[in-house]
Enzyme design. Structure first.
Site, mmCIF file in Angstrom:
data_model
loop_
_atom_site.group_PDB
_atom_site.id
_atom_site.type_symbol
_atom_site.label_atom_id
_atom_site.label_comp_id
_atom_site.label_asym_id
_atom_site.label_seq_id
_atom_site.Cartn_x
_atom_site.Cartn_y
_atom_site.Cartn_z
ATOM 1 N N GLU A 85 0.812 -1.224 0.000
ATOM 2 C CA GLU A 85 0.000 0.000 0.000
ATOM 3 C C GLU A 85 0.843 1.270 0.000
ATOM 4 O O GLU A 85 0.316 2.355 -0.259
ATOM 5 C CB GLU A 85 -0.924 0.011 1.224
ATOM 6 C CG GLU A 85 -2.002 -1.061 1.224
ATOM 7 C CD GLU A 85 -3.109 -0.785 0.224
ATOM 8 O OE1 GLU A 85 -3.082 0.261 -0.439
ATOM 9 O OE2 GLU A 85 -4.005 -1.648 0.094
ATOM 10 N N GLU A 116 7.590 -21.789 7.461
ATOM 11 C CA GLU A 116 7.864 -20.939 8.621
ATOM 12 C C GLU A 116 8.929 -21.534 9.537
ATOM 13 O O GLU A 116 9.531 -20.823 10.345
ATOM 14 C CB GLU A 116 6.591 -20.670 9.408
ATOM 15 C CG GLU A 116 6.070 -21.818 10.231
ATOM 16 C CD GLU A 116 4.962 -21.365 11.176
ATOM 17 O OE1 GLU A 116 5.076 -21.685 12.363
ATOM 18 O OE2 GLU A 116 4.004 -20.705 10.742
#
Length: 302
Positions: A85, A116
């Protein structure tokens, strides 16, 4: 190898929701909403630490450094969302704020098995970006123990870079490894262990503050107007016009003309109108003052 989760607040069982499956829909949602109300207060408690991180990120930008997020699962996706953004909102180059997620692009849409837990991948992903001491690493993990994020954090600190851990468990390995620990303690989740809920909301709030604060400190906001917004669609073209009108008090037609004269750069258009300058002079004055409209206006005597 068994992982002990018993000491993690984010893995605890919430007494307020133990019978949530027996409630009416409205009552169920009220329990969720009541728990969500605790999130903003948890973030409020760590505002001084967030301010330290914002100042560190701003300083990194000033010396040509970058903000790099590293996380897995929900935490990684929140980093991707925040980073993506920044260019349309603040006109930043895409390489200034970058998000790494364990498992790469595929992991944005679906879980990637064992990603992960891969410490080597956390380091390799930073190395692929040529991460350096001028950059800032924000490692994100609700648990505070995710191997991918922790390894990235340790590597970044070894390079002398500023390191920030955003977790929801105090005293976690990541919090201990980072120079700045951001730990909004939101308590156990409504659905036990579902850290995409309160923990995820807290992480989103903090990430909003990190980038918004750093962008304000970098001169990309004038008043409360996003004066470096890029016009990539019709709505944003009109938003640019509105921003120039709100900043200067001019008419729509004047704002449109000023934007046309400076190739659609809000900040330049505002300075042109307020200081009665040409587009070239306004650009030069902004460059001289690091893109800060207020300092440029003071220099121009406006």
């Amino acid at each position: 190898m068994k992982i002990d989760l018993s000491g993690m607040i984010t893995e605890g069982r919430n007494p307020a929701s133990e019978n949530i499956d027996e409630l009416s829909t409205e009552a169920m949602l009220r329990v969720i909403n009541h728990e969500d109300q605790k999130v903003a207060l948890a973030v409020e408690a760590i505002v001084p630490e967030i301010a330290r991180a914002v100042d560190a990120i701003t300083a990194a930008f000033q010396r040509g450094g970058r903000l790099i997020y590293a996380g897995a699962g929900t935490s990684g996706r929140l980093g991707v969302l925040d980073a993506s953004e920044c260019p349309p909102t603040y006109g930043t180059p895409p390489e200034q704020v970058v998000a790494l997620i364990a498992g790469g692009h595929k992991a944005i849409l679906q879980a990637v098995e064992n990603a992960e837990d891969n410490r080597e991948l956390g380091v390799a992903d930073l190395q692929a970006l040529h991460f350096a001491h001028n950059d800032v690493l924000v490692a994100i993990a609700a648990s505070g123990r995710t191997p991918y994020a922790l390894a990235a954090l340790v590597y970044a600190r070894q390079l002398g870079a500023t390191t920030v851990a955003l977790t929801c468990n105090p005293g976690s390995p990541m919090a201990q490894a980072a120079e700045i620990a951001l730990t909004p303690v939101v308590g156990p989740e409504v659905v036990t262990g579902s850290s995409r809920m309160k923990a995820g909301t807290a992480q989103k709030l903090v990430l909003n503050m990190l980038t918004t604060g750093a962008m304000i400190r970098s001169g990309k906001v004038y008043g409360n107007l996003m004066v470096d917004v890029e016009a990539t669609n019709k709505k944003l073209v009109q938003r640019q016009v509105n921003i120039v009108v709100q900043a200067t008090g001019c008419r729509d037609e004047e704002a449109q003309q000023a934007l046309a004269d400076c190739d659609g750069h809000c900040k330049t258009a505002i300075l042109m109108l307020l200081a009665q300058l040409s587009a070239d002079d306004a650009r030069a004055l902004l460059l001289q003052h690091g893109g800060f409209i207020r300092q440029a206006l003071q220099h121009a005597g406006a």
